[in-house]
Design a protein around this motif. Structure first.
Motif, PDB file in Angstrom:
ATOM      1  N   SER A  73     -12.399   1.058  -0.344  1.00 28.81           N
ATOM      2  CA  SER A  73     -11.765   0.285   0.605  1.00 28.81           C
ATOM      3  C   SER A  73     -11.004   1.949   0.713  1.00 28.81           C
ATOM      4  CB  SER A  73     -10.821   0.072  -1.337  1.00 28.81           C
ATOM      5  OG  SER A  73      -9.415  -0.591   0.385  1.00 28.81           O
ATOM      6  N   GLN A  93     -13.035  -4.709   5.731  1.00 31.88           N
ATOM      7  CA  GLN A  93     -11.516  -3.784   5.475  1.00 31.88           C
ATOM      8  C   GLN A  93     -11.635  -2.759   6.440  1.00 31.88           C
ATOM      9  OE1 GLN A  93     -10.958  -3.998   1.315  1.00 31.88           O
ATOM     10  NE2 GLN A  93     -11.798  -5.094   1.115  1.00 31.88           N
ATOM     11  N   ASP A 113      -7.948   3.011   1.292  1.00 31.64           N
ATOM     12  CA  ASP A 113      -6.131   3.710   0.869  1.00 31.64           C
ATOM     13  C   ASP A 113      -6.458   3.107  -0.788  1.00 31.64           C
ATOM     14  OD1 ASP A 113      -6.086   0.729   1.466  1.00 31.64           O
ATOM     15  OD2 ASP A 113      -4.131   0.810   2.028  1.00 31.64           O
ATOM     16  N   ARG A 114      -7.473   2.889  -1.551  1.00 30.41           N
ATOM     17  CA  ARG A 114      -7.916   2.073  -3.084  1.00 30.41           C
ATOM     18  C   ARG A 114      -8.826   2.816  -2.749  1.00 30.41           C
ATOM     19  NH1 ARG A 114      -7.758  -2.919  -3.293  1.00 30.41           N
ATOM     20  NH2 ARG A 114      -6.527  -2.967  -5.264  1.00 30.41           N
ATOM     21  N   HIS A 134      -6.088 -10.956   0.142  1.00 27.00           N
ATOM     22  CA  HIS A 134      -6.243  -9.700  -0.448  1.00 27.00           C
ATOM     23  C   HIS A 134      -5.232  -8.725   1.230  1.00 27.00           C
ATOM     24  CE1 HIS A 134      -5.741  -5.410  -1.517  1.00 27.00           C
ATOM     25  NE2 HIS A 134      -6.484  -5.158  -0.241  1.00 27.00           N
ATOM     26  N   LEU A 135      -6.132  -9.010   2.175  1.00 24.64           N
ATOM     27  CA  LEU A 135      -5.474  -8.214   3.225  1.00 24.64           C
ATOM     28  C   LEU A 135      -4.216  -9.165   3.791  1.00 24.64           C
ATOM     29  CD1 LEU A 135      -8.377  -7.674   5.680  1.00 24.64           C
ATOM     30  CD2 LEU A 135      -7.123  -5.895   3.973  1.00 24.64           C
ATOM     31  N   THR A 136      -4.065 -10.452   4.304  1.00 26.72           N
ATOM     32  CA  THR A 136      -2.621 -10.794   4.354  1.00 26.72           C
ATOM     33  C   THR A 136      -1.635 -11.314   2.712  1.00 26.72           C
ATOM     34  OG1 THR A 136      -3.893 -12.512   5.141  1.00 26.72           O
ATOM     35  CG2 THR A 136      -2.135 -13.369   4.906  1.00 26.72           C
ATOM     36  N   ALA A 137      -1.532 -10.658   2.211  1.00 28.48           N
ATOM     37  CA  ALA A 137      -0.424  -9.789   1.472  1.00 28.48           C
ATOM     38  C   ALA A 137      -0.160  -8.736   1.991  1.00 28.48           C
ATOM     39  CB  ALA A 137      -0.908 -10.267  -0.160  1.00 28.48           C
ATOM     40  N   ARG A 138      -0.871  -8.435   2.620  1.00 27.55           N
ATOM     41  CA  ARG A 138      -0.451  -6.426   2.243  1.00 27.55           C
ATOM     42  C   ARG A 138       0.087  -6.203   4.119  1.00 27.55           C
ATOM     43  NH1 ARG A 138      -5.103  -2.119   1.483  1.00 27.55           N
ATOM     44  NH2 ARG A 138      -2.991  -1.257   1.557  1.00 27.55           N
ATOM     45  N   LEU A 151      -1.801  -7.037   6.971  1.00 29.90           N
ATOM     46  CA  LEU A 151      -3.403  -6.441   7.525  1.00 29.90           C
ATOM     47  C   LEU A 151      -4.194  -7.224   8.057  1.00 29.90           C
ATOM     48  CD1 LEU A 151      -3.963  -3.912   4.718  1.00 29.90           C
ATOM     49  CD2 LEU A 151      -2.318  -3.420   6.816  1.00 29.90           C
TER      50      LEU A 151
END
Length: 275
Positions: free
Chosen positions: A82, A211, A84-85, A268-272, A274
């Motif tokens: 990932s 992602q 940035d992670r 996960h992406l929605t919470a960020r 993205l």
């Protein structure tokens, strides 16, 4: 010619415009043969990687990455993180376990240990891949070829992946087992590992980033390749803008396990913010 700083500068500048049969194309949009239906302006990565070499790139969500075995002797050892992670990265055990299939092919998902999709395999004309063995190591190549250092004539895959990792702020501890494309492995009925080799020149694999991902690639002989020589052909790498898999796509609903992995990813992406 290079006896002085001025001479070295002139020599270096004289190389502008020189080309080789294995090198990146910069800008990538200058690649003369984009895939059918892809505009030159959509190509974001174009490179030919020689045998015994490596490459790396950060790709945006929805980008498609097409790998081509030009000679029938390429072997693309791939790691995904990932972007940035980096602690979320390819997990080969979950990739084969969660999807109930140890053999990579069209429709397979490359999963992280968070149950999320890093990339999906959307096209495959090779069918000769390996999610079980990993890549070659310094010790193995030294024993087999006499050396496995990155600068040697027989660099090991893990040593090259270390270099690619370092150029992305990653350390050796960030390198899990990799998957490889274009050289096949099957498990025989007695449990032994059988090397099945290549599908031949021109085979392609297309992955879609689900992602933002950091891609690390080493093009080296498969560790189970029985040939005594260090043989590895050129690998072509092309990436171009597309879109991620979304609800309603056949791949999204291909299996219950895959659907859950896509839902985990979008959640996960929605919470960020993205997706």
């Amino acid at each position: 010619m290079t006896a002085s700083t001025y001479g070295a500068r002139e020599h270096a500048r004289a190389q502008e415009g020189a080309t080789a049969d294995a090198m990146p194309v910069v800008p990538a949009g200058d690649w003369p043969e984009p895939p059918e239906g892809v505009g030159a302006g959509d190509v974001v990565w174009a490179e030919t990687v020689a045998g015994g070499d490596y490459t790396h790139k950060v790709l945006a969500r929805g980008t498609e990455l097409r790998l081509t075995d030009l000679t029938g002797d390429a072997c693309a050892h791939l790691l995904l993180h990932s972007a940035d992670r980096p602690w979320e990265r390819l997990n080969t055990a979950d990739t084969v376990k969660v999807l109930w299939n140890a053999y990579l092919g069209e429709g397979h998902l490359l999963l992280s240990d968070q149950g999320r999709v890093l990339a999906s395999l959307v096209e495959d004309t090779s069918g000769r891949h390996d999610a079980l063995t990993g890549t070659s190591t310094l010790a193995r190549n030294t024993a087999r070829y006499g050396d496995g250092a990155p600068q040697s004539a027989s660099p090991a895959g893990r040593e090259l992946l270390k270099l690619a990792a370092l150029k992305n702020g990653l350390a050796p501890r960030d390198l899990p087992p990799s998957v490889s494309f274009f050289q096949g492995v099957r498990i025989a009925e007695d449990g032994t590992t059988r090397f099945t080799g290549s599908a031949g020149p021109g085979a392609t694999v297309t992955l879609r980033a689900e992602q933002d991902v950091t891609v690390l690639l080493a093009n080296v002989p498969h560790p189970l390749d029985p040939r005594p020589e260090y043989l590895c052909g050129h690998l072509r790498v092309l990436a171009y803008r597309s879109r991620p898999t979304v609800p309603g796509d056949a791949l999204w609903d291909a299996t219950p396990e895959g659907r859950r992995a896509f839902l985990n990813t979008v959640d996960h992406l929605t919470a960020r913010g993205l997706a």
